[in-house]
Design a protein around this motif. Structure first.
Motif, short mmCIF file in Angstrom:
data_model
loop_
_atom_site.label_atom_id
_atom_site.label_comp_id
_atom_site.label_asym_id
_atom_site.label_seq_id
_atom_site.Cartn_x
_atom_site.Cartn_y
_atom_site.Cartn_z
N LEU A 78 13.13 -69.57 -36.32
CA LEU A 78 13.55 -68.74 -35.19
C LEU A 78 15.05 -68.87 -34.93
N GLY A 79 15.60 -70.05 -35.10
CA GLY A 79 17.04 -70.22 -34.95
C GLY A 79 17.82 -69.43 -35.97
N GLU A 80 17.33 -69.45 -37.21
CA GLU A 80 17.95 -68.65 -38.27
C GLU A 80 17.85 -67.16 -37.95
N ALA A 81 16.71 -66.74 -37.46
CA ALA A 81 16.54 -65.34 -37.09
C ALA A 81 17.49 -64.96 -35.96
N ASP A 82 17.59 -65.82 -34.96
CA ASP A 82 18.49 -65.53 -33.84
C ASP A 82 19.94 -65.37 -34.28
N SER A 83 20.33 -66.11 -35.31
CA SER A 83 21.72 -66.00 -35.78
C SER A 83 21.95 -64.82 -36.71
N ARG A 84 20.92 -64.45 -37.50
CA ARG A 84 21.11 -63.39 -38.49
C ARG A 84 20.74 -62.00 -38.00
N LEU A 85 19.78 -61.87 -37.11
CA LEU A 85 19.32 -60.54 -36.71
C LEU A 85 20.38 -59.70 -35.99
N PRO A 86 21.26 -60.28 -35.20
CA PRO A 86 22.26 -59.44 -34.53
C PRO A 86 23.33 -58.86 -35.47
N MET A 87 23.42 -59.38 -36.69
CA MET A 87 24.44 -58.89 -37.62
C MET A 87 24.19 -57.42 -37.98
N ARG A 88 25.25 -56.68 -38.12
CA ARG A 88 25.13 -55.26 -38.51
C ARG A 88 24.72 -55.16 -39.96
N SER A 89 23.94 -54.14 -40.25
CA SER A 89 23.42 -53.93 -41.61
C SER A 89 24.02 -52.65 -42.17
N ARG A 90 25.21 -52.75 -42.71
CA ARG A 90 25.91 -51.56 -43.20
C ARG A 90 25.91 -51.44 -44.72
N ASN A 91 25.18 -52.34 -45.40
CA ASN A 91 25.10 -52.24 -46.86
C ASN A 91 23.78 -52.82 -47.34
N LEU A 92 23.49 -52.64 -48.61
CA LEU A 92 22.21 -53.06 -49.18
C LEU A 92 22.00 -54.57 -49.05
N HIS A 93 23.00 -55.35 -49.34
CA HIS A 93 22.87 -56.81 -49.28
C HIS A 93 22.45 -57.26 -47.88
N ARG A 94 23.10 -56.75 -46.86
CA ARG A 94 22.79 -57.19 -45.50
C ARG A 94 21.42 -56.71 -45.03
N VAL A 95 21.06 -55.49 -45.39
CA VAL A 95 19.76 -54.99 -44.94
C VAL A 95 18.63 -55.74 -45.66
N LYS A 96 18.85 -56.14 -46.91
CA LYS A 96 17.85 -56.95 -47.61
C LYS A 96 17.72 -58.32 -46.95
N ASN A 97 18.84 -58.92 -46.58
CA ASN A 97 18.78 -60.20 -45.88
C ASN A 97 18.02 -60.07 -44.57
N LYS A 98 18.24 -58.97 -43.88
CA LYS A 98 17.54 -58.75 -42.63
C LYS A 98 16.05 -58.54 -42.88
N ALA A 99 15.67 -57.92 -43.98
CA ALA A 99 14.26 -57.70 -44.31
C ALA A 99 13.54 -59.01 -44.60
N ARG A 100 14.28 -60.00 -45.05
CA ARG A 100 13.65 -61.29 -45.34
C ARG A 100 13.25 -62.03 -44.06
N MET A 101 13.89 -61.73 -42.95
CA MET A 101 13.59 -62.44 -41.71
C MET A 101 12.19 -62.14 -41.18
N PRO A 102 11.77 -60.87 -41.04
CA PRO A 102 10.40 -60.66 -40.56
C PRO A 102 9.37 -61.31 -41.49
N ARG A 103 9.63 -61.28 -42.78
CA ARG A 103 8.71 -61.90 -43.73
C ARG A 103 8.60 -63.40 -43.45
N ALA A 104 9.72 -64.07 -43.26
CA ALA A 104 9.71 -65.51 -42.98
C ALA A 104 9.02 -65.80 -41.65
N ILE A 105 9.24 -64.95 -40.67
CA ILE A 105 8.63 -65.16 -39.36
C ILE A 105 7.12 -64.93 -39.44
#
Length: 128
Positions: free
Chosen positions: A79-106
């Motif tokens: 949850l701490g990792e999610a709290d730090s990564r989820l607010p980041m903007r997703s303006r490219n493929l790399h960032r949106v993929k990183n964001k997609a990994r968070m719901p999976r981990a949660i």
């Protein structure tokens, strides 16, 4: 409400299965030029909303465990990792993929916690 934004879905059309399909689809993307930055941003917002919904369930389950329980500690780390990564903007493929990994981990953490605290009612439905 912890400053998190919950997805606006008054008709309940974005269910757990839809969120999971979006996560799988995003993780399968390979062409960074296929989408515009605004498209990535919108998908990133959907993923963030999905992660926050499940994170609330993880927090509720983890809150019923003793402070020194390893499952609770791991949940807090995720949850701490999610709290730090989820607010980041997703303006490219790399960032949106990183964001997609968070719901999976949660979701994975929720699966493990539901066995530990079965009496806690959750809003997310985790498919097998």
């Amino acid at each position: 409400m912890n400053g998190h934004t919950v997805p606006y879905d008054p008709e309940g059309r974005i269910d757990t299965q839809t969120r999971e399909r979006v996560v799988r689809a995003v993780l399968a993307w390979s062409d960074p030029a296929a989408w515009r930055p605004d498209d990535y941003e919108q998908v990133g917002l959907l993923l963030s909303g999905a992660a926050h919904v499940v994170a609330a369930d993880v927090r509720a389950c983890a809150g019923h465990l003793p402070d020194d329980d390893g499952r609770r500690l791991l949940a807090e780390i995720v949850l701490g990792e999610a709290d730090s990564r989820l607010p980041m903007r997703s303006r490219n493929l790399h960032r949106v993929k990183n964001k997609a990994r968070m719901p999976r981990a949660i979701y994975e953490r929720l699966d493990r916690l539901q066995d530990a605290a079965p009496a806690v009612e959750t809003t997310a439905v985790v498919s097998p």
